[in-house]
Motif scaffolding. Sequence first.
Motif, PDB file in Angstrom:
ATOM      1  N   ASN A  27       0.931  -1.051   0.012  1.00  0.00           N
ATOM      2  CA  ASN A  27      -0.148  -0.040   0.056  1.00  0.00           C
ATOM      3  C   ASN A  27       0.794   0.988   0.023  1.00  0.00           C
ATOM      4  N   PRO A  28       0.851   2.073  -1.007  1.00  0.00           N
ATOM      5  CA  PRO A  28       1.765   3.251  -1.172  1.00  0.00           C
ATOM      6  C   PRO A  28       1.166   4.339  -0.224  1.00  0.00           C
ATOM      7  N   LYS A  29       0.086   4.077   0.522  1.00  0.00           N
ATOM      8  CA  LYS A  29      -0.364   5.257   1.188  1.00  0.00           C
ATOM      9  C   LYS A  29       0.338   5.193   2.603  1.00  0.00           C
ATOM     10  N   LEU A  30       0.660   3.975   3.067  1.00  0.00           N
ATOM     11  CA  LEU A  30       1.398   3.683   4.337  1.00  0.00           C
ATOM     12  C   LEU A  30       3.052   3.829   4.240  1.00  0.00           C
ATOM     13  N   SER A  31       3.527   4.425   5.273  1.00  0.00           N
ATOM     14  CA  SER A  31       4.931   4.614   5.303  1.00  0.00           C
ATOM     15  C   SER A  31       5.421   3.336   6.101  1.00  0.00           C
ATOM     16  N   THR A  34       4.686   3.011   9.605  1.00  0.00           N
ATOM     17  CA  THR A  34       3.520   2.763   9.995  1.00  0.00           C
ATOM     18  C   THR A  34       3.260   2.111  11.315  1.00  0.00           C
ATOM     19  N   HIS A  60       3.566  12.032  12.048  1.00  0.00           N
ATOM     20  CA  HIS A  60       3.662  10.892  11.305  1.00  0.00           C
ATOM     21  C   HIS A  60       4.163  11.346   9.812  1.00  0.00           C
ATOM     22  N   HIS A  61       3.553  12.592   9.183  1.00  0.00           N
ATOM     23  CA  HIS A  61       3.980  12.723   7.952  1.00  0.00           C
ATOM     24  C   HIS A  61       5.536  13.090   7.592  1.00  0.00           C
TER      25      HIS A  61
END
Length: 158
Positions: A27-31, A34, A60-61
């Motif tokens: 999932n590219p949205k998860l670092s 995470t 987080h970002h």
Amino acid sequence: PPATMYHMDVNLSTLPIDREIIYAGTNPKLSQYTYVLKILQLNRVEICSKNNLQRFTLYHHRSMFRLVSNVEQHIYEALDQVKEMLVKPCAAVRMDPHEALLLRILNGQKQDFSNKTGCWLHFKWPLLTVTAYGINKQGTYNYIEGAKHKLKYSLMYS
């Protein structure tokens, strides 16, 4: 005069982190951090109170956090606690083959487990092992023992 405040910004990439809690999914949205950030979120209040921090802020970002205290030593003690929490699990339990069902039950109770213990569960299915990351080692063992007893009781009377 206002009290002197000390702070330390820590980038997660500079910490020794167990690779079990580095996200390697698709999932590219998860670092990659995470799970690490989730573990820090679950233990933030406890680390603040144990180390007399004024603040423990997660970004987080930016995959970083800030520790703030009016005593510089408290910041270093909190950082040591964070490192200890991320470098290895606080608990590991290997199930007997006849307890494999318990892994599935615990997997279904991950949110409840985290809410009650402040720890994050990680499953190693082929090894029939569950590990927990966080501070509350005793709470983790108590929760898993309680789940074992409930399972044994339900199987005896079903």
